[in-house]
Design a protein around this motif. Structure first.
Motif, PDB file in Angstrom:
ATOM      1  N   TYR A 161       4.789 -32.462  -6.615  1.00 41.63           N
ATOM      2  CA  TYR A 161       6.206 -32.751  -6.741  1.00 41.63           C
ATOM      3  C   TYR A 161       6.942 -31.433  -6.866  1.00 41.63           C
ATOM      4  O   TYR A 161       6.804 -30.740  -7.859  1.00 41.63           O
ATOM      5  CB  TYR A 161       6.457 -33.634  -7.963  1.00 41.63           C
ATOM      6  N   ARG A 180      14.812 -38.337  -6.605  1.00 45.78           N
ATOM      7  CA  ARG A 180      14.001 -39.500  -6.969  1.00 45.78           C
ATOM      8  C   ARG A 180      14.682 -40.309  -8.068  1.00 45.78           C
ATOM      9  O   ARG A 180      14.035 -41.070  -8.777  1.00 45.78           O
ATOM     10  CB  ARG A 180      12.611 -39.052  -7.438  1.00 45.78           C
ATOM     11  N   GLN A 197      14.780 -33.401  -9.678  1.00 37.71           N
ATOM     12  CA  GLN A 197      14.673 -34.554  -8.775  1.00 37.71           C
ATOM     13  C   GLN A 197      15.334 -35.819  -9.328  1.00 37.71           C
ATOM     14  O   GLN A 197      15.389 -36.827  -8.636  1.00 37.71           O
ATOM     15  CB  GLN A 197      13.215 -34.806  -8.405  1.00 37.71           C
TER      16      GLN A 197
END
Ligand code: CUA
Length: 348
Positions: free
Chosen positions: A32, A40, A180
């Motif tokens: 990631y 996300r 994210q």
């Protein structure tokens, strides 16, 4: 000859580009990446969509303006023997056009921008999961008032439930950044700042302090562990069972190393700065909470992978690994470090 030169030049460019790609790829050894460009979570998505909109407009302007410019350069370029071209001073029509068009584009970008500002500053609903974030030089404390548990440097959150962050600092200004899932927001000693996000995908996401806060600012990382709701609940239930164990009570029978490590933890003074209490954890501790240190992925706020070898190195020489950190070198021998590792590894 010319062709060969062009070919050589372009192959140089291709090599340089290739090297750049390889170099940049080395930056992301994680599954990631630490990037805002792969959102996300809803908050990060709002910001990313806005960026996309703005970049699209900018691209359109760039292509049109550069296109007209290049056209003009080639179409009207001077040739030997040309007379002096007609001299123009001011053209009201053109000036009005090139003032009105940018104004309209700015207005078009302002609408989603203002909307995004309001959306991202909205107050989370009552059903949001509140997590208190406290910045320390140089680590992060995470407290979950709803479950009365505390942890450090690794924040667990359930996928699909809004997380409401209430943030502050124990010392200087830091900035909590969740690339994210959300944005970055400064944290202060005497003022609460807030941010929210809803994780939309499971994973183990890196984050980083984003405001210079001293020489180890670069080693003030954290991780967000986004889990399925039932896994998150299991983690909470497990954390609630962790706490200071009566001396000797938790020692696996006959584990000499563990027993020695437990003694050293008090004897060397570690206990003055670190708590093992996940539940009712004391506030204002100097060092990170160690309730689940045995199962964390990293040590010293993302500085080292949490292996036995690294843990022993860290215990023996924190100042060599993270100069200026509040944890002093305590003159721990290699054998003592091994015992402390056995003790700490069992705290999970
Ligand atoms: Cu904390 Cu930079």
């Amino acid at each position: 000859m010319l062709l060969r030169t062009v070919a050589r030049r372009s192959s140089r460019w291709i090599t340089a580009l290739g090297l750049l790609v390889v170099t940049l790829a080395a930056c992301s050894t994680d599954q990631y990446p630490q990037t805002t460009l792969l959102p996300r979570g809803d908050f990060a998505k709002i910001a990313d969509d806005l960026l996309d909109t703005t970049v699209r407009w900018a691209l359109l302007v760039f292509v049109l303006v550069e296109g007209v410019l290049l056209y003009a350069v080639f179409r009207f370029r001077g040739k030997p023997g040309d007379a002096e071209p007609h001299q123009t001073h001011g053209n009201t029509t053109v000036e009005v056009i090139w003032t009105v068009i940018p104004a309209l584009i700015l207005a078009a970008i302002a609408v989603p921008t203002v909307r995004a500002i309001f959306q991202t500053n909205a107050t989370p609903g009552k059903d949001a999961l509140t997590i208190e974030v406290v910045g320390h030089q140089w680590w992060w404390e995470f407290r979950y008032p709803e479950f009365n548990i505390t942890t450090a440097n690794e924040m667990h959150v359930p996928v699909g439930r809004m997380v409401s962050l209430r943030m502050g600092s124990n010392d200087v200004i830091h900035s909590f950044w969740v690339p994210q899932f959300a944005a970055k927001r400064d944290v202060f000693a005497n003022r609460e700042t807030r941010m929210w996000f809803t994780a939309q995908a499971e994973g183990d996401y890196p984050g980083q302090c984003a405001e210079f806060c001293g020489i180890q600012h670069g080693r003030m990382a954290h991780r967000i562990k986004a889990q399925k709701p039932e896994e998150f609940q299991a983690w909470v239930a497990h954390m609630q069972t962790l706490g200071p164990k009566p001396p000797g009570a938790a020692a696996p029978a006959g584990d000499q190393q563990y027993a020695l490590g437990e003694k050293l933890f008090t004897g060397k003074g570690c206990i003055a700065c670190h708590s093992f209490a996940a539940v009712n954890a004391p506030k204002g501790m100097v060092g990170p909470n160690l309730a689940n240190i045995g199962s964390r992925s990293y040590l010293a706020a993302g500085t080292l992978k949490n292996t036995d070898e690294n843990l022993a190195r860290w215990i023996r020489d924190p100042q060599g690994i993270k100069k200026g950190v509040l944890m002093p070198n305590l003159g721990v021998t290699e054998a003592e470090a091994q015992a402390l590792v056995a003790y700490l590894r069992a705290q999970k």
